[in-house]
Design a protein around this motif. Structure first.
Motif, PDB file in Angstrom:
ATOM      1  N   SER A   1      76.038  49.916  -9.289  1.00 11.18           N
ATOM      2  CA  SER A   1      76.574  50.758  -9.683  1.00 11.18           C
ATOM      3  C   SER A   1      77.126  51.887  -8.800  1.00 11.18           C
ATOM      4  N   GLN A   2      78.487  52.648  -9.057  1.00 13.56           N
ATOM      5  CA  GLN A   2      79.157  53.101  -8.440  1.00 13.56           C
ATOM      6  C   GLN A   2      78.484  55.070  -8.509  1.00 13.56           C
ATOM      7  N   THR A   3      78.522  54.652 -10.119  1.00 13.38           N
ATOM      8  CA  THR A   3      78.289  56.320 -10.167  1.00 13.38           C
ATOM      9  C   THR A   3      77.621  56.296 -11.873  1.00 13.38           C
ATOM     10  N   PRO A   4      76.540  56.379 -11.503  1.00 12.72           N
ATOM     11  CA  PRO A   4      76.036  56.956 -10.418  1.00 12.72           C
ATOM     12  C   PRO A   4      75.848  55.559 -10.026  1.00 12.72           C
ATOM     13  N   LEU A   5      75.629  56.162  -8.044  1.00 13.83           N
ATOM     14  CA  LEU A   5      75.213  55.024  -7.161  1.00 13.83           C
ATOM     15  C   LEU A   5      73.946  54.639  -7.398  1.00 13.83           C
ATOM     16  N   ARG A   6      73.579  53.343  -7.335  1.00 10.43           N
ATOM     17  CA  ARG A   6      72.604  52.770  -8.120  1.00 10.43           C
ATOM     18  C   ARG A   6      72.538  51.456  -7.356  1.00 10.43           C
TER      19      ARG A   6
END
Length: 160
Positions: free
Chosen positions: A72-77
């Motif tokens: 995931s980029q938003t949020p970065l995970r």
């Protein structure tokens, strides 16, 4: 031999233990082979403190057993995936599981069975010779110095 010096020993087992010899590390690896990849899933399944889990995952990433991959980029995970080096630990983990099944499973039997997808049968671990395919037990093996042995290190310790 001190625990913190295992990675410098001229022994493949000692060096491997420096990477995977911690009980939480082995349980994290168990979870990865059960296809757990995300931090929260590890924490929930293991009941492990966040700090301890963070340290163990970082250790496995630093040693190339796991890799961190953004999901995931938003949020970065991130999730944690086994590398080829990590997949190479499967025989170790499954052998420990099957040893635990044999000696600690309890009256009802093992809590989890392992089915071979190809033949459809539940299986147990068997060590076989890579050259002839025959099953190997400790009494069938004669250790001898390899190319990485220190000169004289095994003198008198290894006998037929």
């Amino acid at each position: 031999m001190k625990w913190q010096d295992l990675d410098r020993e001229n022994c493949s087992l000692a060096r491997a233990m420096a990477v995977v010899g911690d009980r939480w590390t082995l349980l994290v690896l168990r979870e990865t082979f059960l296809r757990v990849r995300r931090f929260d899933e590890f924490q929930e399944n293991l009941g492990i403190a966040r700090r301890v889990l963070t340290e163990r995952l970082k250790h496995l990433v630093d040693h190339g057993v796991l890799e961190k991959v953004a999901y995931s980029q938003t949020p970065l995970r991130y999730e944690y995936r086994l590398t080829e080096k990590g997949l190479g630990l499967y025989p170790v983990i499954i052998s420990l599981v099957h040893w635990g099944d044999a000696y600690y499973a309890g009256k009802k039997g093992p809590p989890l069975l392992h089915r071979h997808k190809t033949c459809g049968h539940d299986f147990h671990s068997v060590l076989t010779c890579s050259e002839c395919g025959e099953a190997v037990s400790p009494r069938d093996v004669v250790p001898h110095p390899g190319p990485g042995a220190r000169k004289g290190a095994w003198d008198g310790r290894l006998t037929d």
